[in-house]
Motif scaffolding. Sequence first.
Motif, mmCIF file in Angstrom:
data_model
loop_
_atom_site.group_PDB
_atom_site.id
_atom_site.type_symbol
_atom_site.label_atom_id
_atom_site.label_comp_id
_atom_site.label_asym_id
_atom_site.label_seq_id
_atom_site.Cartn_x
_atom_site.Cartn_y
_atom_site.Cartn_z
ATOM 1 N N ASN A 1 0.777 -1.197 -0.051
ATOM 2 C CA ASN A 1 -0.055 0.032 -0.020
ATOM 3 C C ASN A 1 0.808 1.099 -0.091
ATOM 4 O O ASN A 1 0.635 2.152 -0.749
ATOM 5 C CB ASN A 1 -0.914 0.006 1.491
ATOM 6 C CG ASN A 1 -1.965 0.921 1.172
ATOM 7 O OD1 ASN A 1 -2.211 1.572 0.540
ATOM 8 N ND2 ASN A 1 -2.685 1.252 2.264
ATOM 9 N N ILE A 2 1.781 1.175 0.850
ATOM 10 C CA ILE A 2 2.802 2.480 0.745
ATOM 11 C C ILE A 2 3.564 2.735 -0.511
ATOM 12 O O ILE A 2 3.797 3.660 -0.964
ATOM 13 C CB ILE A 2 3.948 1.911 2.187
ATOM 14 C CG1 ILE A 2 3.209 2.322 3.328
ATOM 15 C CG2 ILE A 2 5.234 3.142 2.013
ATOM 16 C CD1 ILE A 2 4.266 2.216 4.595
ATOM 17 N N LYS A 3 3.868 1.506 -1.095
ATOM 18 C CA LYS A 3 4.464 1.813 -2.340
ATOM 19 C C LYS A 3 3.548 2.336 -3.414
ATOM 20 O O LYS A 3 4.402 3.215 -4.325
ATOM 21 C CB LYS A 3 5.137 0.281 -3.046
ATOM 22 C CG LYS A 3 6.207 -0.152 -2.247
ATOM 23 C CD LYS A 3 6.773 -1.485 -2.600
ATOM 24 C CE LYS A 3 7.954 -1.947 -2.046
ATOM 25 N NZ LYS A 3 8.522 -3.257 -2.626
ATOM 26 N N GLN A 4 2.393 2.140 -3.252
ATOM 27 C CA GLN A 4 1.400 2.676 -4.169
ATOM 28 C C GLN A 4 1.603 4.427 -3.930
ATOM 29 O O GLN A 4 1.493 5.015 -4.862
ATOM 30 C CB GLN A 4 0.373 2.254 -4.202
ATOM 31 C CG GLN A 4 0.210 0.567 -4.647
ATOM 32 C CD GLN A 4 -1.417 0.114 -4.436
ATOM 33 O OE1 GLN A 4 -2.211 0.739 -3.911
ATOM 34 N NE2 GLN A 4 -1.481 -1.079 -5.139
ATOM 35 N N ASN A 5 1.414 4.569 -2.704
ATOM 36 C CA ASN A 5 1.427 6.071 -2.398
ATOM 37 C C ASN A 5 2.928 6.605 -2.696
ATOM 38 O O ASN A 5 2.731 7.819 -3.020
ATOM 39 C CB ASN A 5 0.977 6.171 -1.048
ATOM 40 C CG ASN A 5 -0.196 6.069 -0.661
ATOM 41 O OD1 ASN A 5 -1.360 6.681 -0.815
ATOM 42 N ND2 ASN A 5 -0.644 4.655 0.024
ATOM 43 N N GLU A 6 3.967 6.077 -2.346
ATOM 44 C CA GLU A 6 5.250 6.538 -2.849
ATOM 45 C C GLU A 6 5.689 6.772 -4.368
ATOM 46 O O GLU A 6 6.016 7.593 -4.552
ATOM 47 C CB GLU A 6 6.320 5.644 -2.362
ATOM 48 C CG GLU A 6 6.419 5.531 -0.740
ATOM 49 C CD GLU A 6 7.532 4.716 -0.467
ATOM 50 O OE1 GLU A 6 8.095 3.485 -1.254
ATOM 51 O OE2 GLU A 6 8.313 4.553 0.565
ATOM 52 N N LYS A 7 4.898 5.927 -5.122
ATOM 53 C CA LYS A 7 4.858 6.070 -6.463
ATOM 54 C C LYS A 7 4.183 7.506 -6.971
ATOM 55 O O LYS A 7 4.646 8.313 -7.583
ATOM 56 C CB LYS A 7 4.312 4.898 -7.212
ATOM 57 C CG LYS A 7 4.538 4.874 -8.787
ATOM 58 C CD LYS A 7 3.786 3.633 -9.464
ATOM 59 C CE LYS A 7 3.818 3.695 -10.948
ATOM 60 N NZ LYS A 7 3.537 2.466 -11.445
ATOM 61 N N SER A 8 2.773 7.503 -6.110
ATOM 62 C CA SER A 8 2.098 9.057 -6.522
ATOM 63 C C SER A 8 3.036 10.057 -6.154
ATOM 64 O O SER A 8 3.320 11.140 -6.830
ATOM 65 C CB SER A 8 0.622 8.884 -5.583
ATOM 66 O OG SER A 8 0.179 7.593 -6.391
ATOM 67 N N ALA A 9 3.540 10.042 -4.677
ATOM 68 C CA ALA A 9 4.361 10.923 -4.365
ATOM 69 C C ALA A 9 5.974 11.341 -5.301
ATOM 70 O O ALA A 9 6.218 12.338 -5.344
ATOM 71 C CB ALA A 9 4.928 10.719 -2.787
ATOM 72 N N HIS A 10 6.219 10.197 -5.760
ATOM 73 C CA HIS A 10 7.588 10.411 -6.553
ATOM 74 C C HIS A 10 7.197 11.010 -7.855
ATOM 75 O O HIS A 10 7.973 11.984 -8.357
ATOM 76 C CB HIS A 10 7.952 8.907 -6.964
ATOM 77 C CG HIS A 10 9.298 9.072 -7.816
ATOM 78 N ND1 HIS A 10 10.621 9.397 -7.455
ATOM 79 C CD2 HIS A 10 9.460 8.612 -8.960
ATOM 80 C CE1 HIS A 10 11.303 9.151 -8.468
ATOM 81 N NE2 HIS A 10 10.748 8.631 -9.293
#
Length: 1051
Positions: free
Chosen positions: A758-767
């Motif tokens: 779940n965090i990776k998906q949000n990190e992708k958006s933040a990146h």
Amino acid sequence: MKEPPSKRPKIVRGDDDYMPGNIIEIQLHNFMTFSHLTCKPGPRLNLVIGPNGSGKSSLVCAIALGLAGDPKLLGRAKDVGSFVKRGEESGYTQITLRGSTKEERITIMRKMDTSNKSEWLLNGIVVPKKEIAEITERFNIQVSNLTQFLPQDRVCEFARLSPVNLLKETQKAVGDPQLPIWRDALIEKSQEVKTLERAIESNEKTLDQHKAYIAEQQREVERVRQREELLAKAETMKKKVPWLKYDMIKAEYLESKENEKEAKKKLDEAAKILNNLKEPIEKKKRDKDILKEKVKKIATRIDANAEKRINTLEDAESCGVKVQGSYKEMENLKRNEESRQQRILKAKEELAAAELELENMPPYEPPKAKIEEMRGQLSELRVSATEKMRQRQEKEKLLFQKRKALGENQERLKQIQGRNMKLLQALKRSGCHRIVEAYDWVQSHRQDFKKEVYGPVLLEVNVPERHHANYLEGHAPNYVWKSFITQDPHDRDLLVKSLKPFDVPTLNYVANQRFSSDPFQITDQMRALGIDSRLDQVFDAPFAVREVLVSQCHLDKSYIGSEKTDHMADEISKLGILDCWTPENHYRCTKSRYGNHVSATVDMVSQSRLFECNIDDKEIERLNAKITELEENITSLERSVRSLQSEGSLIDEEAAKLEKEREEIIRVAQLESRKRRDMQNRIEQKKRKVESIEREDDLDTLMAKLIDDCAKYNHDRFRLLMKFKDLLVESVKLKQTHAENHMAAIEFDAKIREMEINIKQNEKSAHQAAMHLEECKEAVRYCQEKLSAAKRHAESVAVLTPELGKKFLEMPTTIEELEAAIQDYISQANGIFSLNRNVLEEYEHRQRQIAALSTKLEDDKLKLQIHKEEIDQLKASDESWLPTLRNLVAQINETFGRNFKEMAVAGEVSLEEHGMDYDQFGILIKVKFRQTGELKVLSAHHQSGGERSVSTILYLVSLQDLTHCPFRVVDEINQGMDPINERKMFQQLVRAASQPNTPQCFLLTPKLLPELEYSEACSILNIMNGPWIEQPAEVWSGGECWRNVTGVKAQ
């Protein structure tokens, strides 16, 4: 600066008949030819008489130098040190002048030394030279003026004076002191007037040319200006183009800044969501790490339990193995007891056999006597070999020393012989450029000569002492050193013909025409002067070379002295020595053909340049003999070394053979002795074996020991097996706990993976948001750089000012419309054609030149008018330069013409005028010495020496009544006159000296005509000089008359 008076004060004689500034007394000490001189001249005409070389001119030099004159004006030497008497370190002149009153005396002393230093004393007080110059200026003493001071060496200069220079010298000597000042002012003003007139004329022509050219360029300039206005409008419009581009780029920059703000907002939102998701997962990870640590500790305990179980099981198995081993050993003991008796029997049998073998071995005695004999022989051979070795080493050491000495001598010979080329190169540097080729030719053709040919002479002469080389090189002419010497006419002719292209001289020595030189002898008188040798005795050379040098250079006439000789140099000529060398000086004396008068010259000794690499022939001969002797010694020593080496080799071979025999005897003795020792060792070993077998334990004791060991091992094994069981139970419990904790850790991993997805998906958006922000920032930076570059470019084209901004508002607002308008203006400008692109610059430049020239012309004309008025003012006055000068020249001409007329010839003095060229004005002296001739200007081309002397002295006499100087000096002006003119000239001098208020006069002459008419105004000063003059001088100094001196009494 104090201006001179308008009129020079007239000098009037006093009651003592002396005038202010007259010379009353002259004292000289160590000056030129005089050791000491006191002279008291008369107030009027002083006739200084003495033979040539007696010191008359020394008196003239003393007057000039003693009254602040420069040595150069005498024409003798440049330095004051040259006037000090030779052989002395210092001297002085002392001149006493009559002051303004009869009682006033002015004493001027000048001390000088050979280092060109001077010290001035005024009335006994040290003063600077400036004060002495003020004294001479006060009395108008001009020792540099040829009309006042005419020394012997400058008499000819008077005739060579140009009319201009004669006018300058006359103005200084006579007339108003303002004359030179007025003349210089007129010359300066006239030159300035000429310069201004030339400048005005040139500038007026240039101005007219510029105005005519500007009139022709006027129409072309208007067309060029119209074209430049159009181009200027186009250029102004071009300035707006970069500013329009700047506005476009600025709009892009503002848009990129807005995009950057939006991207930053989205990134902040994504970062907030991501932080909220990361906190639970971090807690889960911490719990997982704690559980993993527990699992790790349990696993460690399981591993330790397993290791303990393995060790316990291994110890139990070891005890079992030991029990089995004890059972096997008991069985073996039972079997070994039977074989022990058999081994004891066998060992005793082997011992008896060995003892029997030892008894049966034959006895052996080593040959000690023979060995000792051989040792003695070897010792003798070694002593002999050592002695031979020592002898050989001594010979080899001596051989090494001889070879080293041979090498050193050969190297020394090579170095000396190598100097030939250095000497040839020295001759080449001295000017004989092909001497090496000539030398090589002679060396290669020696077989063509009938007798020995020597040369160049420099290579044949050896001078052991360096300072003697300086004398020899300085004495002999340069051609001698590069010459070749033959001893046969045929060789001479061949050499002259062959060496002609090389520019090398050839000298021939004829044996039967031997030059007779003075025998060499040093007297006690010579030794007292420090003379110890002669120049023909200080060098070595082949006989023919020596004879040629002595005959060509007169070496037997030149003596060699020391530093002591320098201090007594005046005594050398008294011994008949005309040439003498000392470490510092070369003295040469010359006898006069008309008497015994001896004149001497002294030169400094120069350092030798040719003898720097001189070859010593005796040294070469000695080295060759030494090398031959060394080579013979080396050959003899080499034979001795080889002989000793052969003898030593024979002794070594004999000793080696004897040593081999001795070693063989010793080896056999040692072998026999070793066999007996080995047998004895075997018997001892057999005895120890029997004793060892007999000492073994009995069977019952060993069996009881083994049964006790088996019981102990079985007890230890039971204890270890019980321990193994406890460890096994503990291991089962630990494995169960490990499994439970491991399963819990797996569950934590699953939950953490879900949260990380779940965090990776949000990190992708933040990146993605961060990347978008970076792109926006990059776009902003790019637009900012582009905007800055556009602004710099726009400012480089034109800085935006309010005035320029108003012009921009009147122009099109788009780039396309602006470029179209620019192109339109450029097309209109290109339609205006001009042949001369630089016509406007030329036009404006010429206008500036016209303005500058007009201003300069007005200034120059004003200056010209002022200078002409100043010249008119200088010329208008009756007491100005030209009327005064004309009057002065007329007076001189009247006296000069009258004096010439009395000598039955004619002469006149006239002023040569050149209009406004005042610097070309001069005095012309015209004379004629024949009734039929015409007046000609006095010069070295028209008149003889005697005629020039007559004209010079009459001109000086003509200045006598007009001059205001205290005294005049004329040195040997009567030389070259015929007796008639000389007599007339003398009468005029006497008459002029008898006139009132005429200056004191010194006339120096070696002789006077007989029966001349003298007056009371004449004083005769006889110069007497010589080695015996001291006693008569003392008598005369007391005022005694001639009769008292000679012993003749008055009747």
